[in-house]
Design a protein around this motif. Structure first.
Motif, short mmCIF file in Angstrom:
data_model
loop_
_atom_site.label_atom_id
_atom_site.label_comp_id
_atom_site.label_asym_id
_atom_site.label_seq_id
_atom_site.Cartn_x
_atom_site.Cartn_y
_atom_site.Cartn_z
N LEU A 95 6.36 4.49 16.48
CA LEU A 95 6.82 3.09 16.47
C LEU A 95 8.25 2.95 15.94
O LEU A 95 8.80 1.86 15.93
N GLY A 96 8.83 4.06 15.47
CA GLY A 96 10.17 3.99 14.91
C GLY A 96 10.24 3.23 13.60
O GLY A 96 11.23 2.56 13.31
N ILE A 97 9.14 3.31 12.81
CA ILE A 97 9.08 2.60 11.52
C ILE A 97 9.39 3.58 10.40
O ILE A 97 8.89 4.71 10.41
N GLU A 98 10.20 3.16 9.45
CA GLU A 98 10.51 3.99 8.28
C GLU A 98 9.28 4.01 7.36
O GLU A 98 8.82 2.95 6.91
N PRO A 99 8.72 5.19 7.05
CA PRO A 99 7.50 5.23 6.22
C PRO A 99 7.77 4.74 4.80
O PRO A 99 8.88 4.91 4.28
N VAL A 100 6.76 4.14 4.18
CA VAL A 100 6.85 3.81 2.75
C VAL A 100 6.83 5.11 1.96
O VAL A 100 6.44 6.15 2.46
N LYS A 101 7.25 5.03 0.69
CA LYS A 101 7.30 6.23 -0.14
C LYS A 101 5.88 6.69 -0.51
O LYS A 101 5.08 5.89 -1.00
N LEU A 102 5.62 7.97 -0.27
CA LEU A 102 4.33 8.54 -0.63
C LEU A 102 4.58 9.66 -1.63
O LEU A 102 5.46 10.50 -1.42
N ASP A 103 3.83 9.69 -2.72
CA ASP A 103 4.07 10.68 -3.77
C ASP A 103 3.51 12.05 -3.42
O ASP A 103 3.95 13.06 -3.96
N HIS A 104 2.49 12.08 -2.59
CA HIS A 104 1.91 13.37 -2.19
C HIS A 104 1.21 13.22 -0.84
O HIS A 104 1.10 12.10 -0.32
N GLU A 105 0.77 14.35 -0.32
CA GLU A 105 0.26 14.36 1.06
C GLU A 105 -1.08 13.64 1.22
O GLU A 105 -1.62 13.57 2.32
N ALA A 106 -1.65 13.15 0.10
CA ALA A 106 -2.93 12.45 0.19
C ALA A 106 -2.84 11.08 -0.50
O ALA A 106 -3.80 10.58 -1.04
N HIS A 107 -1.62 10.50 -0.48
CA HIS A 107 -1.37 9.27 -1.20
C HIS A 107 -1.71 8.06 -0.32
O HIS A 107 -0.85 7.51 0.37
N ALA A 108 -2.98 7.66 -0.37
CA ALA A 108 -3.47 6.63 0.55
C ALA A 108 -3.10 5.21 0.14
O ALA A 108 -2.88 4.34 0.98
N LEU A 109 -3.00 4.97 -1.18
CA LEU A 109 -2.87 3.61 -1.68
C LEU A 109 -1.69 2.83 -1.08
O LEU A 109 -1.87 1.68 -0.63
N PRO A 110 -0.48 3.44 -1.03
CA PRO A 110 0.64 2.68 -0.45
C PRO A 110 0.42 2.30 1.01
O PRO A 110 0.92 1.28 1.48
N ILE A 111 -0.35 3.13 1.72
CA ILE A 111 -0.61 2.83 3.14
C ILE A 111 -1.57 1.64 3.25
O ILE A 111 -1.36 0.73 4.06
N PHE A 112 -2.61 1.65 2.41
CA PHE A 112 -3.51 0.49 2.40
C PHE A 112 -2.75 -0.79 2.04
O PHE A 112 -2.94 -1.85 2.64
N GLU A 113 -1.84 -0.67 1.05
CA GLU A 113 -1.05 -1.84 0.64
C GLU A 113 -0.15 -2.33 1.78
O GLU A 113 -0.06 -3.53 2.04
N ALA A 114 0.48 -1.37 2.47
CA ALA A 114 1.33 -1.75 3.60
C ALA A 114 0.52 -2.42 4.70
O ALA A 114 0.96 -3.39 5.32
N ALA A 115 -0.70 -1.89 4.93
CA ALA A 115 -1.56 -2.49 5.96
C ALA A 115 -1.93 -3.92 5.58
O ALA A 115 -1.93 -4.83 6.43
N ARG A 116 -2.23 -4.14 4.29
CA ARG A 116 -2.53 -5.50 3.84
C ARG A 116 -1.33 -6.42 4.04
O ARG A 116 -1.48 -7.62 4.29
N GLY A 117 -0.11 -5.84 3.96
CA GLY A 117 1.11 -6.62 4.14
C GLY A 117 1.48 -6.81 5.60
O GLY A 117 2.49 -7.42 5.92
N GLY A 118 0.68 -6.21 6.53
CA GLY A 118 0.94 -6.43 7.94
C GLY A 118 1.76 -5.34 8.62
O GLY A 118 2.08 -5.46 9.81
N ASP A 119 2.10 -4.28 7.92
CA ASP A 119 2.87 -3.18 8.50
C ASP A 119 2.12 -2.58 9.71
O ASP A 119 0.94 -2.24 9.60
N ALA A 120 2.82 -2.49 10.85
CA ALA A 120 2.16 -2.09 12.09
C ALA A 120 1.67 -0.65 12.05
O ALA A 120 0.55 -0.34 12.49
N ALA A 121 2.48 0.27 11.51
CA ALA A 121 2.08 1.68 11.47
C ALA A 121 0.91 1.88 10.52
O ALA A 121 -0.03 2.63 10.82
#
Lengths: 314, 314
Positions: B201-227
């Motif tokens: 999608l050409g979206i800049e990923p949010v910062k992840l602290d490690h390869e299993a850092h799920a929380l920021p992705i869930f937060e982004a999804a709650r915020g409407g982030d398409a990826a």
């Protein structure tokens, strides 16, 4: 009073009822098969019960329990549901059997589950306590045994392996789902595999008498026909996929393959095994995949085994 | 002599041992948590046993049985295998526990299986006899309970659901297989889903602290982030695929989803349910899919339940 040391195992089919007098050790002492009509009227059910009684002969007083394999889902209340291939008043038949085998427990069981128990008791799975039995015919049936007991499931849907998904958004199945194992590994599935490969390879298909006519395809594969060989390879591929997923879910001691198509097990079995090993974690890789060994006796033997274990627990 | 009407449930983790004194009805009376070192030496094991003993206080004479949840495969001979995340001499610890709880049975059980039993006894699955518990964390763990008993499997591989296949020739898993559920529905899987969607999608990923850092992705999804939304949808898609296949194999009464990621169950649960219904035969469509309700107590409660049932069968 005679010692109660015999069992009667009954296998109800669409047009034939098989019954066997069986020892507590699973030895078939005598057996019979009778053709039947629609098993709904009290008169017809009484006639069926009498012909089953005949298998016990002079030993009827020695019969402890009676098991009954039926082609449908048997509810915990002994109601027959999901039985599209037979017209049977199960409760009526159980009543008639209780009359001719007084004092005996009458224990109904789904026929694929009975075959699984039969193979566990006296067949390819003898000695195992955990077994998955798969019957490859017009459809794909399955009976799962854990710790010597059938996995019926919370809604009677235990062993509905034929409807597990093997192809995302795959072929439309009669059940309403898409990509079911049954659409690739049953005789109908094999015909579809074959026709697809014939079309893509530009091969003229061999004559098939009906939409589930597997035998000519197996014969063509044995003769080296490319489309038939690829169709059998597809069957093995998807069956192996389902088996490895089952292994990593409940980890059975043995898989047993029965049903009409298991006559060609020598043809597809080695490919199933090869993919199964490739797709399983090391702990499960040595699980045996064997052809069924009891043939037509599996249902009656398994029904008797069900009667034996249910009778003991009574 | 005191009446034996209490249980001790122990949950062994990599750095912490939790223990609880529990009534026969599953009520937690007292609990403790102690940090431990490497549990190999007799000295260290004796120290751990003493700190566990403390939870029983003056009631030690009333303890009937002791259950022990451990992070690894427990063989039928009580050997610990496949335990990459802990250094524990299980037999040594069982010996020390036998010293401090004289006359008690000491019953080890795999920790995912213990959590399944805990949820069955006192948690989201209470009242059911058949339950599939799935823990979504760095990996995907699973405990399967049929008829109130854990399905250990013929080779200890029962409940290895994380390694069932959901994508033909899919992502490479650490186990050696490709397309495992764990590669799509664990926190590591979610990160991979997310990065793929960001790239396409050409979206800049949010910062992840490690390869299993799920929380920021869930937060982004709650915020409407398409990826992030698409990544969570993938998780739900593949988890539902696995659940529907399990349903049509063993037909459990309830699915319970636990583990670190279950905190976002409100986000992905409805999509799992939607796909699950779409991909299941009617008999299984109403099976509940619930978030775990016991949190960190599931392991100790389940270990106590294992002790209760094993102790009764003794």
């Amino acid at each position: 009073m005679a010692e109660k040391n015999l069992l009667v195992g009954i296998d109800i089919g669409g047009t034939t009822v098989k019954a066997a007098l069986i020892s507590m050790e699973g030895e078939i002492i005598s057996q019979t098969a009778v053709r039947t009509g629609i098993m709904q009227s009290e008169e017809e059910l009484a006639k069926v019960a009498q012909s089953i009684l005949a298998v016990a002969g002079d030993d009827v007083d020695r019969v402890a329990d009676v098991g009954l394999a039926v082609p449908g889902v048997v509810s915990p209340e002994d109601k027959l549901t999901n039985a599209p291939n037979i017209s049977l008043d199960l409760e009526g038949l159980m009543d008639e059997l209780a009359k001719v085998f007084p004092g005996c427990g009458i224990w109904p069981v789904n026929d694929a589950n009975a075959a699984a128990l039969g193979e566990l008791w006296k067949g390819a799975g003898a000695g195992s306590k955990n077994l998955v039995f798969i019957t490859l015919g017009t459809g794909v049936g399955c009976g799962i045994v854990i710790d010597g007991k059938i996995v019926v499931g919370a809604h009677g849907a235990g062993g509905e392996l034929g409807h597990t998904n093997v192809v995302e958004d795959g072929r439309q199945c009669n059940c309403g789902l898409k990509g079911c194992l049954e659409m690739y590994a049953s005789s109908r599935g094999l015909v579809l595999n074959y026709k697809e490969h014939c079309a893509s390879l530009g091969i003229e298909p061999v004559k098939l008498d009906h939409e589930a006519h597997a035998l000519p395809i197996f014969e063509a594969a044995r003769g080296g026909d490319a489309a038939a060989t690829a169709a059998v390879a597809d069957l093995a591929h998807y069956l192996a996929r389902a088996l490895s997923n089952v292994a990593m879910t409940i980890d059975p001691g043995v898989f047993v393959i029965g049903g009409g198509m298991s006559g060609a097990f020598d043809l597809f079995g080695p490919f199933v095994r090869e993919h199964y090993v490739e797709w399983s974690i090391p702990a499960c890789q040595n699980t045996q995949i064997l052809p069924a060994s009891l043939g037509n006796d599996a249902g009656a033997l398994g029904a008797a085994y069900q009667a034996l274990t249910k009778g003991r627990a009574r």
